[in-house]
Design an enzyme around this catalytic site. Structure first.
Site, mmCIF file in Angstrom:
data_model
loop_
_atom_site.group_PDB
_atom_site.id
_atom_site.type_symbol
_atom_site.label_atom_id
_atom_site.label_comp_id
_atom_site.label_asym_id
_atom_site.label_seq_id
_atom_site.Cartn_x
_atom_site.Cartn_y
_atom_site.Cartn_z
ATOM 1 N N ASP A 254 -7.646 -6.139 1.825
ATOM 2 C CA ASP A 254 -7.137 -4.769 1.995
ATOM 3 C C ASP A 254 -7.571 -4.216 3.354
ATOM 4 O OD1 ASP A 254 -6.177 -2.207 1.692
ATOM 5 O OD2 ASP A 254 -7.505 -1.652 0.038
ATOM 6 N N MET B 160 -11.333 4.981 -4.511
ATOM 7 C CA MET B 160 -12.316 5.206 -3.438
ATOM 8 C C MET B 160 -12.912 6.574 -3.684
ATOM 9 S SD MET B 160 -10.415 3.515 -0.223
ATOM 10 C CE MET B 160 -8.833 3.569 -0.994
ATOM 11 N N HIS C 90 -6.757 1.526 -6.670
ATOM 12 C CA HIS C 90 -7.973 1.343 -5.875
ATOM 13 C C HIS C 90 -8.700 2.687 -5.789
ATOM 14 C CE1 HIS C 90 -9.761 0.101 -1.690
ATOM 15 N NE2 HIS C 90 -10.685 0.344 -2.602
ATOM 16 N N HIS D 293 -0.053 -1.022 -4.806
ATOM 17 C CA HIS D 293 -1.436 -0.652 -4.472
ATOM 18 C C HIS D 293 -1.510 0.860 -4.226
ATOM 19 C CE1 HIS D 293 -5.474 -1.678 -2.938
ATOM 20 N NE2 HIS D 293 -5.299 -0.669 -2.101
ATOM 21 N N SER E 267 0.854 -1.192 0.000
ATOM 22 C CA SER E 267 0.000 0.000 0.000
ATOM 23 C C SER E 267 0.887 1.238 0.000
ATOM 24 C CB SER E 267 -0.890 -0.011 1.247
ATOM 25 O OG SER E 267 -1.640 1.171 1.297
ATOM 26 N N ASP F 117 -4.027 3.953 -3.417
ATOM 27 C CA ASP F 117 -5.351 4.378 -2.957
ATOM 28 C C ASP F 117 -5.642 5.786 -3.447
ATOM 29 O OD1 ASP F 117 -6.311 2.155 -1.312
ATOM 30 O OD2 ASP F 117 -4.478 2.531 -0.178
ATOM 31 N N MET G 22 -12.479 -5.584 1.327
ATOM 32 C CA MET G 22 -11.990 -4.657 2.352
ATOM 33 C C MET G 22 -12.153 -5.319 3.720
ATOM 34 S SD MET G 22 -11.102 -1.649 0.778
ATOM 35 C CE MET G 22 -10.732 -0.926 2.333
ATOM 36 N N MET H 16 -8.368 8.636 -3.233
ATOM 37 C CA MET H 16 -9.526 9.038 -2.419
ATOM 38 C C MET H 16 -9.943 10.448 -2.803
ATOM 39 S SD MET H 16 -8.403 7.607 1.312
ATOM 40 C CE MET H 16 -7.480 6.069 1.500
HETATM 41 C C1 DX5 Z 1 -7.093 1.530 2.194
HETATM 42 C C2 DX5 Z 1 -5.637 1.161 2.356
HETATM 43 C C3 DX5 Z 1 -5.405 0.705 3.749
HETATM 44 C C4 DX5 Z 1 -4.032 0.629 4.254
HETATM 45 C C5 DX5 Z 1 -3.519 -0.744 4.453
HETATM 46 O O1 DX5 Z 1 -7.687 1.040 1.083
HETATM 47 O O2 DX5 Z 1 -5.142 0.324 1.347
HETATM 48 O O3 DX5 Z 1 -6.137 -0.416 4.026
HETATM 49 O O4 DX5 Z 1 -3.176 1.420 3.600
HETATM 50 O O5 DX5 Z 1 -2.575 -0.767 5.457
HETATM 51 P P1 DX5 Z 1 -2.836 -0.970 7.026
HETATM 52 O O6 DX5 Z 1 -4.281 -1.240 7.269
HETATM 53 O O7 DX5 Z 1 -1.950 -2.108 7.352
HETATM 54 O O8 DX5 Z 1 -2.383 0.310 7.647
HETATM 55 ZN ZN ZN Z 2 -6.781 0.146 -0.893
#
Ligand code: DX5
Ligand code: ZN
Length: 230
Positions: free
Chosen positions: A177, A69, A67, A34, A9, A36, A138, A38
């Site tokens: 995730d 969101m 991803h 990955h 991530s 994210d 998720m 947002m």
């Molecule tokens: C959201 C992200 C999180 C996060 C994963 O979609 O992808 O879920 O960065 O890392 P953790 O939960 O381990 O901090």
């Molecule tokens: Zn994600």
């Protein structure tokens, strides 16, 4: 058995030292990055965007696992068309016609994924499955890193995995995730996930060298013997 794929991530990475992070991922043959995206509407947070994707794709050839969101997904699919090996994943409840959105992604010759909030039942996505390459389950509510696992989400991974098996849809990858921690990785793999989004709970733990973290994930997976490990 499905292959283990690691998808770090990138919102949890050290932005000041991204080159070294990518060098390690490249050298260790990490499967995806990955990312994210947002919008502050669908989730109450802002993170990465298309410029960040451009920077990563310009430096490494690791496929992007994008991803989304965000709301208004269809309008933004073309923004991500320049990443030919990418997987583009969206939350189906954010669009009126998810099949059309999947088609838009595949028309760009990219792989298509759907991301499922912990509160959304597996039943509701059955009709989308023939048209997807990956389901991102998720395991926390979308929006932030550093949250705790919602345990019922593990049952949903198991339910989806059983269903895919029964329906001869084993080609579909299952990604997990959220809070993919050392304790949770075995439970997630056991339930049927084969793509691990590794964030602050594992790979990007402070003080842990990335090489060691990657080896540790692969070792856990190897010992469990639910996925194949490269
Ligand atoms: C959201 C992200 C999180 C996060 C994963 O979609 O992808 O879920 O960065 O890392 P953790 O939960 O381990 O901090
Ligand atoms: Zn994600």
């Amino acid at each position: 058995m499905k292959p283990l794929k690691i998808s770090p991530s990138m919102m949890c990475a050290d932005f000041i030292d991204l080159k070294s992070v990518l060098n390690v991922f490249q050298e260790k043959k990490i499967d995806f990055l990955h990312i994210d995206i947002m919008d502050g509407h669908y989730v109450p947070n802002f993170t990465l965007g298309v410029d960040f994707c451009n920077a990563l794709a310009g430096y490494s050839n690791i496929p992007l696992d994008i991803h989304l969101m965000i709301e208004n997904v269809d309008a933004y699919i073309p923004t991500f068309r320049h990443f030919p090996k990418a997987m583009i994943t969206f939350h189906p409840e954010t669009v009126y016609h998810p099949l059309r959105t999947l088609q838009l992604i595949r028309q760009q010759q990219q792989r298509a994924g759907i991301a499922i909030d912990p509160a959304i039942p597996v039943d509701s996505i059955r009709h989308l499955l023939p048209y997807v390459d990956m389901v991102c389950m998720m395991t926390v509510s979308p929006g932030y890193s550093g949250q705790r696992l919602i345990p019922e989400a593990l049952d949903k991974i198991r339910e989806l995995n059983d269903y895919l098996h029964r329906e001869n849809l084993d080609r579909i990858d299952i990604e997990t995730d959220g809070n993919v921690s050392w304790e949770n990785i075995p439970l997630m793999l056991e339930a049927g996930a084969n793509i691990l989004v590794s964030g602050t709970s594992s790979l990007f733990q402070r003080g842990l060298p990335l090489e060691i973290g990657i080896a540790k994930i692969r070792k856990i997976a190897e010992e469990l013997d639910k996925v194949t490990v490269r």
